[in-house]
Every structure is written in C-alpha cells, then in structure tokens.
Scaffold this active site. Structure first.
Site, short mmCIF file in Angstrom:
data_model
loop_
_atom_site.label_atom_id
_atom_site.label_comp_id
_atom_site.label_asym_id
_atom_site.label_seq_id
_atom_site.Cartn_x
_atom_site.Cartn_y
_atom_site.Cartn_z
N ALA A 1 10.99 59.55 -47.46
CA ALA A 1 11.36 59.59 -46.04
C ALA A 1 10.90 58.29 -45.41
CB ALA A 1 10.73 60.78 -45.32
N ILE B 1 8.09 53.91 -37.86
CA ILE B 1 6.79 53.27 -37.94
C ILE B 1 6.20 53.29 -39.34
CG2 ILE B 1 4.37 53.56 -37.16
CD1 ILE B 1 5.45 54.16 -34.40
N GLN C 1 6.61 55.12 -43.69
CA GLN C 1 7.40 55.85 -44.67
C GLN C 1 6.46 56.66 -45.56
OE1 GLN C 1 9.59 52.70 -46.63
NE2 GLN C 1 8.18 52.63 -48.37
N VAL C 2 7.05 57.65 -46.24
CA VAL C 2 6.25 58.60 -47.02
C VAL C 2 6.66 58.55 -48.49
CG1 VAL C 2 5.67 61.04 -47.33
CG2 VAL C 2 5.96 60.11 -45.03
N ASP D 1 5.71 65.50 -30.78
CA ASP D 1 6.87 64.86 -31.42
C ASP D 1 7.57 65.87 -32.32
OD1 ASP D 1 8.52 62.68 -31.71
OD2 ASP D 1 7.37 61.75 -33.32
#
Length: 510
Positions: free
Chosen positions: A133, A137, A139-140, A290
């Site tokens: 993902a 800001i 990523q994983v 969020d």
C-alpha cells in the site's frame, strides 16, 4: 517562507487542474452553475501551459492532486468519502489516493529502515515484500520478523516528504493571509488558525514515533470495544521514519464486493463505524481523525480493524459535553436548548438574541429531519449551520474543526457501505448514554471531587496567591496608551507585500 512567491504555487494549482482536465470533471461532479464555470475557466485558461502534466495514465482529478503534492492528496482523500458532494463516480475514482499511489522502490525503503533502526533489513526480517500500500506520506511493506517468524506491517516515510509538505502548507498560509487581507469579514472564520491547526495535525504524521504512541494509546482506550481492534506496536522495530505493527488481515472497508462475498453485513458495519467514532470522541475525547476506507479493514470474524494513526483528534471534557448537548438537542429537536448551549459555551456573542438564534437553528434542523434516511446528511447540516452561525457572528472553533471534519468523513464511509444508514438513529443511544453519564448527578459528584482534589493540592498556596492578587489590584497603575508606530509599520509592510504580489502577477501575465 510564506511570502508572495507562493502566488506562483497557487497559480500553478489552477493551471494543473485545467491542464489535466480535472477542472471540468470537478465542475461537472459538483454541478457548478454555468456562470461559475465560465469565470473559473476564463481565469485559469491563460496559465494552462504552466500546469504540471502529471501521470496521463491516471484519471484527471487523481492525476492533478497527485501531481500537486501531499497536502492536495490529503484533500482528495477527504472528498473520496463524500459521494453526496462530488458524486459517486468521482468519489470512487478518488479512493485510489487512500492507499494506491505510486510507490517508491523497495531498495530505498530498505535503506531507510537500515538507517533508522541501525541494522540491515536481512537481520531484522526474514521476509520483506514489495510495497502492499502506498499513500501520500508513507508506504507499507509486509514482512516477517527474523527472530519470531511473526507477520508484521512495516511503514516507511516517503523520501523528501517533509520538504514537499512544507511547500504546500506555506502556500496555504499565504492564501489564508491574502484572504484575510482582501476580505476583513473572513477574519471571524480565522482561516490562518485553521491552517495552523491542519499544519500541526498533519505534521504529526511526519514523525512515526508520535504515530506509534497514538496507536498505543488508542489501543488501550478501545481494548474493550466490541467488534473493534487496533494492531499492536512493535517499539523495538520502530523509529522516526519507520514504524512496525502487527499484520492486520482483512478486506478493505471500501471494497463492497469483497465484503459481500465474505458474508459481512454492510448495514451493521456502517452503523458500527458511526457509533465507534462517537463513542471514542465522547467517552475518551481521543479519536481516529482519518477514518476513511483506506484506513479500515474488516477481519474474517467481522471485527473492524483500524490503522494509520498519524492524525488523531483530542477534545477536552468540557468541549465533549458541549458537543454532546448540541448533538442531543438536534436529535431531540430541542432547538432552544441547542441555542442556549452555544451561548453558554461562548460560541455565539452574548449580545445576540438567544430566541432568534433558536428559531434560526430550527430552520436548519427541521428540513433535515423531514427527509428520508437516504437523504439525511451531516454534511448538509454542517453547511446550513455554518450559514446560521455566520449571521450570528460565531467564530470558527479550531478545537472542533477536526471533530466536525471527521464526523463528515465517517458519515461518508457509512453511506458508502449502505446508503440507508440513518446517522441520527445510530447516534441517539451513544449520545444519550454519554449525557446520562457525564451530565447527571453522578457527573456532578465526580466534578466536585475533582475540584476538591485540586483545592487540596493548592491549598497551602491559596492564601499567598489571594494576597498577591489583592496587592496587585490595590497598586495597579493606569496602563500605557498603545503606541501607534507598530500599527503604522505593519500597514507599511502589508502595502509592500501586496505591491510585490501585484507586480509579480502583472509580470506573469506579461
């Protein structure tokens, strides 16, 4: 720097929207009046060639926001949860901004992890995947701990993100200052305070140690919430630019087809998202701010899993009570009480008429409650309420901005799961429970106990404090008259700034 050079940034924003075709798409989605379309296109068209070209493979609006930078991407993420504002097609299109942005390379990610944790990636993790993902800001990556074999999620900040975000925010500050200068009436909305609030909140996302702390606190607060789960932080594998959490397996909350295939009840999920948000905001005063579809999953057992804790909201106990009474008043259609709460909290100037304000609130609430469940909208209510409070001189409450924004986002998430979700039916038991717990006789007793404990702590100092206050009052001298030169100097500086801006604008036009 927040000077007139930001005019270039703002001009390029409009030019990019036009060049990528996003301007027309947005105007169509929002059903903008013909006059507005003509004015907007006429002003922007001469600068079209200055716009950023972006990735032609992306849809127009996604292409424009992605090209403009992280702050604009954040704005697009909010719009993706509002199909009632931008239309279902554009809302679906914007969801790729949540976690499907172009990633940076795995080699860069590994270098960042090694630099942050002072160990080679191969020693920390037996497996380290390509990005699963990618957001605005960070990523994983999915990984496996070398020591225990446990599956984890490793979040890594984008390279150079701090500088890119700073440029966007500086342009927003300049725009706010310009609006306040050109339109004194806008000052009651405190646009600069709004930008400062946004700046402070999102800046927290740029230090993953703070996000890890937020995740840990949020998990502790919600550990007993049924049907809800927060991944555990692995502190020894986390730092400023890297954060490691338990791996959360589940279907994305925005993928209705996958949810249906897994047999989940989407109406129940939508209702639970709303009730969880209200419970966290009112009970704890600490909530996930969020909560779009990209930050929520549904596990096989039906639990909602939250992640990405870079933006968290906090409201004090008094503000929670005010917010609950306002919501409860609207639910009960007790507009007189809603008006009184606004005055008691100081939200509306005391020289205004409370009865007239109550009648104005009735004009806001009654049309909403006259609609069927598919049309009742918190977004519409907030829009109408904004118009009323503007007429009565209410200033923007910066402490409520994040709460109100998140309420709108959460409503959009719930409606994307099931358009039939009635937000007032879901909110009523949560708000009623909080009212009974926080404003009833038990709450009065708790407040008295807290007051007594404070007085006990400061008791030995109270006589000296009172004596000092009385002495100062008795010996007070007349305050000096305010000097005029700072005002004159400020006016002169403002003139220079505006003049420079005008010269720059003329230069660009020529």
């Amino acid at each position: 720097m927040r000077g007139p050079h930001n005019i270039w940034r703002l001009i390029r924003t409009g030019a990019t929207m036009e060049r990528t075709g996003a301007m027309g798409v947005v105007m169509d989605a929002m059903e903008a009046p013909r006059a507005l379309r003509i004015v907007a296109r006429t002003l922007v068209w001469p600068f079209r060639w200055l716009g950023i070209k972006g990735d032609p493979s992306m849809p127009p609006v996604v292409r424009a926001l992605n090209a403009l930078g992280p702050a604009y991407i954040k704005f697009g993420q909010v719009l993706s949860t509002r199909p009632d504002v931008v239309g279902p097609d554009l809302a679906t299109e914007l969801r790729v901004l949540q976690d499907k942005l172009p990633p940076f390379s795995i080699e860069i990610a590994k270098k960042a992890v090694q630099a942050e944790l002072d160990q080679p990636v191969e020693e920390l993790f037996s497996e380290f995947s390509e990005p699963v993902a990618a957001a605005s800001i960070a990523q994983v990556h999915k990984a496996r701990l070398a020591e225990t074999g446990e599956e984890v999620a490793v979040k890594v900040l984008r390279p150079g993100i701090e500088r890119a975000f700073r440029k966007d925010i500086d342009a927003f500050y300049f725009a706010a200052d310009t609006i306040m200068f050109l339109s004194p009436a806008s000052r009651r909305l405190r646009p600069r305070d709004v930008i400062e609030h946004f700046d402070g909140v999102v800046a927290g996302e740029l230090d993953l140690r703070l996000e890890a702390a937020s995740a840990s606190e949020f998990a502790a607060n919600t550990i007993k919430d049924e049907g809800f789960r927060v991944p555990t932080v692995l502190w020894e594998h986390s730092g400023r630019r890297v954060m490691t959490l338990d791996w959360a397996e589940g279907d994305p909350l925005g993928d209705n087809d996958a949810l249906d295939a897994a047999g989940h009840d989407r109406h129940a999920l939508g209702s639970r998202v709303l009730s969880l948000f209200l419970r966290h905001a009112l009970r704890d005063g600490y909530f996930h701010a969020d909560m779009h579809q990209g930050n929520l999953k549904v596990a096989a057992d039906g639990h909602i899993i939250a992640y990405d804790f870079g933006i968290m909201g906090h409201i004090d106990e008094y503000t929670r009570r005010v917010y609950a009474e306002i919501l409860f008043g609207f639910i009960q259609r007790d507009y007189q009480r809603v008006a009184e709460v606004h005055f008691e909290a100081g939200y509306v100037p005391a020289d205004r008429d409370v009865d007239e304000f109550a009648r104005a609130l009735r004009a806001v609430g009654e049309p909403i409650f006259g609609m069927d469940a598919t049309r009742i909208s918190m977004g519409r209510l907030l829009s109408y309420l904004f118009e009323v409070t503007e007429r009565f001189g209410m200033e923007t409450r910066t402490e409520l901005i994040l709460l109100q924004r998140t309420m709108v986002v959460v409503e959009g998430v719930a409606r994307s799961l099931d358009p039939e979700v009635n937000i007032w039916d879901v909110a009523k038991p949560v708000v009623e429970g909080y009212i009974k717990e926080s404003i009833g006789p038990r709450a009065v007793g708790r407040d008295l106990m807290k007051t007594a404990r404070v007085l006990a702590r400061f008791g030995p100092r109270l006589p000296a404090l009172v004596e000092g206050m009385l002495i100062r009052q008795a010996t007070a001298v007349e305050e000096e008259k305010p000097r005029i030169w700072p005002v004159v100097f400020a006016a002169g500086v403002s003139g220079v700034v505006v003049g420079a801006a005008a010269v720059m604008a003329v230069h660009m036009l020529l």
